[in-house]
Design a protein around this motif. Sequence first.
Motif, PDB file in Angstrom:
ATOM      1  N   ASN A 155      -7.175  -0.566   2.915  1.00 45.80           N
ATOM      2  CA  ASN A 155      -7.638  -0.837   1.560  1.00 45.80           C
ATOM      3  C   ASN A 155      -6.875  -2.057   1.066  1.00 45.80           C
ATOM      4  O   ASN A 155      -5.658  -1.993   0.856  1.00 45.80           O
ATOM      5  CB  ASN A 155      -7.369   0.346   0.624  1.00 45.80           C
ATOM      6  CG  ASN A 155      -8.198   1.564   0.983  1.00 45.80           C
ATOM      7  OD1 ASN A 155      -9.331   1.439   1.424  1.00 45.80           O
ATOM      8  ND2 ASN A 155      -7.639   2.742   0.798  1.00 45.80           N
ATOM      9  N   MET A 160      -9.275  -1.924  -4.852  1.00 45.83           N
ATOM     10  CA  MET A 160      -9.571  -0.898  -3.852  1.00 45.83           C
ATOM     11  C   MET A 160      -8.536   0.222  -3.868  1.00 45.83           C
ATOM     12  O   MET A 160      -8.487   1.046  -2.953  1.00 45.83           O
ATOM     13  CB  MET A 160      -9.645  -1.517  -2.448  1.00 45.83           C
ATOM     14  CG  MET A 160     -10.632  -2.660  -2.310  1.00 45.83           C
ATOM     15  SD  MET A 160     -12.278  -2.279  -2.959  1.00 45.83           S
ATOM     16  CE  MET A 160     -12.818  -0.990  -1.854  1.00 45.83           C
ATOM     17  N   CYS A 162      -5.210  -0.144  -3.802  1.00 38.97           N
ATOM     18  CA  CYS A 162      -3.974  -0.448  -3.076  1.00 38.97           C
ATOM     19  C   CYS A 162      -2.851  -0.683  -4.078  1.00 38.97           C
ATOM     20  O   CYS A 162      -2.878  -1.653  -4.838  1.00 38.97           O
ATOM     21  CB  CYS A 162      -4.176  -1.676  -2.192  1.00 38.97           C
ATOM     22  SG  CYS A 162      -2.739  -2.101  -1.211  1.00 38.97           S
ATOM     23  N   CYS A 169      -1.939  -0.885   6.496  1.00 39.85           N
ATOM     24  CA  CYS A 169      -3.123  -0.028   6.578  1.00 39.85           C
ATOM     25  C   CYS A 169      -2.661   1.403   6.767  1.00 39.85           C
ATOM     26  O   CYS A 169      -1.459   1.678   6.829  1.00 39.85           O
ATOM     27  CB  CYS A 169      -4.039  -0.460   7.732  1.00 39.85           C
ATOM     28  SG  CYS A 169      -3.438  -0.019   9.375  1.00 39.85           S
ATOM     29  N   SER A 279     -12.407  -2.506   1.673  1.00 40.63           N
ATOM     30  CA  SER A 279     -12.007  -1.370   2.498  1.00 40.63           C
ATOM     31  C   SER A 279     -12.630  -1.585   3.860  1.00 40.63           C
ATOM     32  O   SER A 279     -13.812  -1.926   3.952  1.00 40.63           O
ATOM     33  CB  SER A 279     -12.497  -0.038   1.911  1.00 40.63           C
ATOM     34  OG  SER A 279     -11.638   0.423   0.910  1.00 40.63           O
TER      35      SER A 279
END
Length: 352
Positions: A155, A160, A162, A169, A279
């Motif tokens: 993300n 998204m 994050c 990741c 993503s």
Amino acid sequence: MDAPEFDPTEHQHRRYNPLTEEWVLVSPHRLKRPWSGQVEKPPEEVIPPHDPKNPLCPGATRANGKVNPNYDGVFVFENDFSALLKSGPEPAPPAHPLMQSASANGTCRVICFHPRSDLTLPVMEMADVRRVVDEWANQTVDLGKTYDWVQIFENKGKVMGCSNPHPHCQIWACSFLPTYPQKSDNSQRKYFKEHGRPMLMDYISLELEKKERIVAENDHWLVVVPYWAVWPYETMLLPKRHVLRLPDLTDEERNSLAAIMKILLTKYDNMFECSFPYSMGWHGAPTGPRMTEDNSHWQLHALYYPPLLRSATVKKFMVGFEMLAQAQRDITAEQVAEKLRNLPETHYRMKK
């Protein structure tokens, strides 16, 4: 009066996703509607190379009190707030078919791509990206010994979800086959049974023949905007050779993967001259006990789902009709592929 001839860039139509067996409504005529929303470029976020308060940085203390090593490459650790635990009590048998539960065991890990927080994959050195590819393969081997599904995903960006500005990741390894992989497994298996070839190998052949939706390619990899794409700048990354899982990639294919990832992600960033959010995740043949089964119907691939639509500040939301009826998009896959294909492969930050 004769009916107008169908033009996919002008007329609404539906497209079928053979992997999920779902349809997407395409409404290209909607691009002609006036837009009065924001289109300006947001200011670049200044991220320091190292922040001792960032729990993903080398030497930083995480929420559980553990201290990261002073790593100088890729760093992997067990997620401190794991959505899946290795064991748990078994749910009771369902009292009614409308209220079913099932066990869900697993483990979650985090992979830090690089010790510097201010770098992302498109601006990393090729050797650094290759190390990420190798770690994805290593983790698939390790977790795949036990778990049915190893989901690698990234993300990228605050939009998204994050929360840490550091290149990384996640991996969620499951004791079960999740919904979308299960759909993909069923559809690819059915196609293989009917046609004698993997679905996505036939799809690769079609895309290489038509060349309408290709964004980038090299000797071993192909990036396309799928014919059935839902998100505006959605792409699919595929090996040209029949490959089941990441660990099956040859040394040369891994180098080529690092190279084409840098090209794709550079084009993404160049689209609106911003750190393009998305993503993404890898789908390959199931692992664990399922590795003993015949998985010839599978083809390894990565999916990228960016949320941006018109600019760095205008996002696509799945609302209304999309949530309640069916996915919908306003720009065709072919139009998007052309826009991405024509973008430079030199990152905009490198020009300054």
